[in-house]
Design a protein around this motif. Sequence first.
Motif, PDB file in Angstrom:
ATOM      1  N   ASN A 143      -5.996 -28.376  -0.550  1.00 20.94           N
ATOM      2  CA  ASN A 143      -5.763 -28.717   0.853  1.00 20.94           C
ATOM      3  C   ASN A 143      -4.308 -29.138   1.069  1.00 20.94           C
ATOM      4  N   ILE A 144      -3.389 -28.352   0.514  1.00 19.99           N
ATOM      5  CA  ILE A 144      -1.952 -28.601   0.637  1.00 19.99           C
ATOM      6  C   ILE A 144      -1.331 -27.464   1.449  1.00 19.99           C
ATOM      7  N   PRO A 145      -0.461 -27.758   2.412  1.00 22.70           N
ATOM      8  CA  PRO A 145       0.234 -26.686   3.138  1.00 22.70           C
ATOM      9  C   PRO A 145       0.962 -25.750   2.178  1.00 22.70           C
ATOM     10  N   CYS A 146       0.849 -24.467   2.446  1.00 24.75           N
ATOM     11  CA  CYS A 146       1.425 -23.451   1.554  1.00 24.75           C
ATOM     12  C   CYS A 146       2.531 -22.690   2.275  1.00 24.75           C
ATOM     13  N   VAL A 147       3.689 -22.601   1.633  1.00 26.16           N
ATOM     14  CA  VAL A 147       4.822 -21.835   2.161  1.00 26.16           C
ATOM     15  C   VAL A 147       5.189 -20.787   1.126  1.00 26.16           C
ATOM     16  N   THR A 148       5.288 -19.535   1.547  1.00 27.74           N
ATOM     17  CA  THR A 148       5.735 -18.478   0.645  1.00 27.74           C
ATOM     18  C   THR A 148       7.109 -17.988   1.094  1.00 27.74           C
ATOM     19  N   GLN A 149       7.904 -17.570   0.118  1.00 25.65           N
ATOM     20  CA  GLN A 149       9.242 -17.055   0.421  1.00 25.65           C
ATOM     21  C   GLN A 149       9.352 -15.633  -0.090  1.00 25.65           C
ATOM     22  N   SER A 150       9.840 -14.739   0.761  1.00 24.08           N
ATOM     23  CA  SER A 150       9.999 -13.340   0.388  1.00 24.08           C
ATOM     24  C   SER A 150      11.457 -12.937   0.581  1.00 24.08           C
ATOM     25  N   PRO A 151      12.084 -12.359  -0.455  1.00 23.48           N
ATOM     26  CA  PRO A 151      13.446 -11.865  -0.270  1.00 23.48           C
ATOM     27  C   PRO A 151      13.491 -10.559   0.496  1.00 23.48           C
ATOM     28  N   ILE A 152      12.322  -9.955   0.728  1.00 26.02           N
ATOM     29  CA  ILE A 152      12.273  -8.658   1.373  1.00 26.02           C
ATOM     30  C   ILE A 152      10.921  -8.496   2.042  1.00 26.02           C
ATOM     31  N   SER A 153      10.898  -7.787   3.166  1.00 21.62           N
ATOM     32  CA  SER A 153       9.639  -7.505   3.850  1.00 21.62           C
ATOM     33  C   SER A 153       9.696  -6.078   4.371  1.00 21.62           C
ATOM     34  N   MET A 154       8.916  -5.207   3.753  1.00 20.66           N
ATOM     35  CA  MET A 154       8.922  -3.797   4.127  1.00 20.66           C
ATOM     36  C   MET A 154       7.851  -3.516   5.181  1.00 20.66           C
ATOM     37  N   PRO A 155       8.068  -2.506   6.033  1.00 19.86           N
ATOM     38  CA  PRO A 155       7.042  -2.136   7.008  1.00 19.86           C
ATOM     39  C   PRO A 155       5.754  -1.711   6.311  1.00 19.86           C
ATOM     40  N   PRO A 156       4.589  -2.037   6.867  1.00 23.73           N
ATOM     41  CA  PRO A 156       3.310  -1.644   6.257  1.00 23.73           C
ATOM     42  C   PRO A 156       3.206  -0.126   6.117  1.00 23.73           C
ATOM     43  N   VAL A 157       2.842   0.328   4.921  1.00 24.68           N
ATOM     44  CA  VAL A 157       2.807   1.778   4.675  1.00 24.68           C
ATOM     45  C   VAL A 157       1.658   2.456   5.406  1.00 24.68           C
ATOM     46  N   PHE A 158       0.639   1.693   5.815  1.00 22.73           N
ATOM     47  CA  PHE A 158      -0.504   2.296   6.499  1.00 22.73           C
ATOM     48  C   PHE A 158      -0.346   2.282   8.018  1.00 22.73           C
ATOM     49  N   ASP A 159       0.779   1.773   8.482  1.00 22.52           N
ATOM     50  CA  ASP A 159       1.083   1.887   9.901  1.00 22.52           C
ATOM     51  C   ASP A 159       1.986   3.102  10.065  1.00 22.52           C
ATOM     52  N   PHE A 160       1.412   4.207  10.455  1.00 22.05           N
ATOM     53  CA  PHE A 160       2.130   5.474  10.460  1.00 22.05           C
ATOM     54  C   PHE A 160       3.093   5.617  11.636  1.00 22.05           C
ATOM     55  N   ASN A 161       3.143   4.594  12.489  1.00 20.39           N
ATOM     56  CA  ASN A 161       4.144   4.578  13.549  1.00 20.39           C
ATOM     57  C   ASN A 161       5.442   3.918  13.090  1.00 20.39           C
ATOM     58  N   LEU A 162       5.428   3.384  11.875  1.00 18.61           N
ATOM     59  CA  LEU A 162       6.616   2.724  11.320  1.00 18.61           C
ATOM     60  C   LEU A 162       7.168   3.554  10.165  1.00 18.61           C
ATOM     61  N   PRO A 163       8.461   3.447   9.883  1.00 11.66           N
ATOM     62  CA  PRO A 163       9.044   4.190   8.764  1.00 11.66           C
ATOM     63  C   PRO A 163       8.401   3.784   7.437  1.00 11.66           C
ATOM     64  N   ASN A 164       8.206   4.759   6.576  1.00 11.51           N
ATOM     65  CA  ASN A 164       7.721   4.508   5.222  1.00 11.51           C
ATOM     66  C   ASN A 164       8.937   4.477   4.303  1.00 11.51           C
ATOM     67  N   VAL A 165       9.261   3.296   3.772  1.00  8.17           N
ATOM     68  CA  VAL A 165      10.493   3.150   2.992  1.00  8.17           C
ATOM     69  C   VAL A 165      10.444   3.977   1.709  1.00  8.17           C
ATOM     70  N   PHE A 166       9.233   4.241   1.194  1.00 10.89           N
ATOM     71  CA  PHE A 166       9.121   5.045  -0.022  1.00 10.89           C
ATOM     72  C   PHE A 166       9.368   6.528   0.262  1.00 10.89           C
ATOM     73  N   ALA A 167       9.071   6.935   1.491  1.00  8.47           N
ATOM     74  CA  ALA A 167       9.353   8.313   1.897  1.00  8.47           C
ATOM     75  C   ALA A 167      10.761   8.459   2.439  1.00  8.47           C
ATOM     76  N   LEU A 168      11.459   7.307   2.562  1.00  5.30           N
ATOM     77  CA  LEU A 168      12.825   7.265   3.089  1.00  5.30           C
ATOM     78  C   LEU A 168      12.907   7.785   4.522  1.00  5.30           C
ATOM     79  N   THR A 169      11.815   7.640   5.284  1.00  2.33           N
ATOM     80  CA  THR A 169      11.849   7.993   6.692  1.00  2.33           C
ATOM     81  C   THR A 169      12.496   6.865   7.489  1.00  2.33           C
ATOM     82  N   THR A 170      13.041   7.189   8.646  1.00  2.91           N
ATOM     83  CA  THR A 170      13.751   6.225   9.479  1.00  2.91           C
ATOM     84  C   THR A 170      13.119   6.158  10.857  1.00  2.91           C
ATOM     85  N   THR A 171      13.599   5.235  11.674  1.00  2.00           N
ATOM     86  CA  THR A 171      13.086   5.102  13.039  1.00  2.00           C
ATOM     87  C   THR A 171      13.374   6.365  13.849  1.00  2.00           C
TER      88      THR A 171
END
Length: 539
Positions: A143-171
């Motif tokens: 029961n302790i507040p949890c904070v996570t830190q991410s050096p990077i946040s990529m668009p979700p790969v299953f949201d096909f309206n967003l670029p897939n960084v692995f496919a190197l697609t862009t906006t």
Amino acid sequence: MLIYLAQTNALNVLFISVGFGGHVTPLFELAKAMQNHNVTFLTSKLAQSYVNFDAFASPSFHIIYSNDSSDAFLSEKKREEEYMSIVANQSMFDSVPFVIPIFVEIISSILNKTIRTLMNENFDVIVSSKAIIGVPVLCQKMNIPCVTQSPISMPPVFDFNLPNVFALTTTNDLTRFSSRLYNVAFTLRMIIKLLPNIIPSLNQFLQSLPQVPGPFHDSLTIGNLLFSKAKCLDLISMPMRFYVPTYSNQYTKYLGAFVDETLIVGEETDLNQWVKSKPRKSILYAAFGSTSLIPYNRMLNLIIGLTNFLLQTNDTLLLLALRSVNFNTYQAIVKDLHSDELKNVLNDKHRVRIEEGFVQQKWILQQDSVNIFLSHCGMGSLLEALYFSKPIVCMPFNMEQFANAITVVNLNIGKSLFIPPSAWQSFIDPYNFVQYTFTSDSVTKNMMALWMNETHENAVKLMSLEMKYAGGTKRAVQEIEFFVELNGDLDRFASFQSTLPFYQRYMLDLLFVYIMLPGTILFFMIRRCCRRSIKQKRD
């Protein structure tokens, strides 16, 4: 009395990080910013390669290592070298069965130490690298507040309206329907490629999860990991606009680079004196991170290209920072060069400075004498360069660095020596670029194109402004303090729309009442009228 009051109001904060530079560096910057609180920093001894803990002396700061044995550092360093060798020669997906066991060993050790620490000490909040799977479950248990830190946040790969960084697609690509179709096909191809490799490794990971006797004995189970309802504040140390602005919520904060300029102090070294003595915007600074291995041929083309660039720009200087094996490769190349002209340039101590090992990168990038940055495009180095408004030339090696390089070019904040393959080649062998090549001419041309280019400089300044406005470590501390005050619950700030059921959120009920229902009634009325008309004609 004032000191006593400050200590009584201070939070007891547990920081948890893996020892790799890209993870431990931003978390340590955040830990230093929490100087008014009591900080315990838990990591592996490998972190000593990237962070000088001894230089940060504070009675409120305490360091704990996941392994206290005398040979822990050498053992972890050996594992890091194994990791470097794997990712240098294999694609991201092909390396999965070899890389995951290394991370399993590291994370298991850290989780074991975390559990034992939580059994002996009390904390008001836990701040953890997001790479350490299982910490949110432990926070929920305590029961302790949890904070996570991410050096990077990529668009979700299953949201096909967003670029897939692995496919190197862009906006720009995603404005075309054909690219969205490709996004779906590539994601399916990626899953087919990844599943045979990842399933056995995940099984190994689950079997290695610690089961320390005590209150946490049954906490780290697959059920808890997959279905944990822990609400974690996610601090992302990158600008929202770097990849693409994605859907966010009250628990996600984009804060830009974790850089505190007040804590950047240049040491009195020969290198720093050399940097400070040079004219404004005269230095090309090149560094390639801690885990990049430069093959001989790639290093040869790089050095020849850089030297030709120096020959074409009389007032340009070169600072090249190389670690371990890369420094030895450089020395071998200089020895093998047949051109006396190139050798003379590289041996000119006024124009060329070669540094082996660690350098004060933040301090170097902060200097006005540095004009552009040649980098492996790891997210940490990339954000530091952008923070200090330095255009970037990317020379990626592995992992997300290729996606970063493409993003740098698309944002017009730099150039890249990596040229992506065709969409078809990428589909056949997803995200396998480690063996890419470039010529010495391409090195020279990219440097010339970026040097004193106002278009790129202005784009970088805007990105730097965005990151500084986001708040960095100062804002992160405020977010953590506020999060703890609210007992780790930010649901009150959820948008009203997000609390609605699916049908109401997308107005499906109104669509049914005002369009589908009247449309259905009208259809049957017309149909009935038509049947009656046909019957009358027959009669």
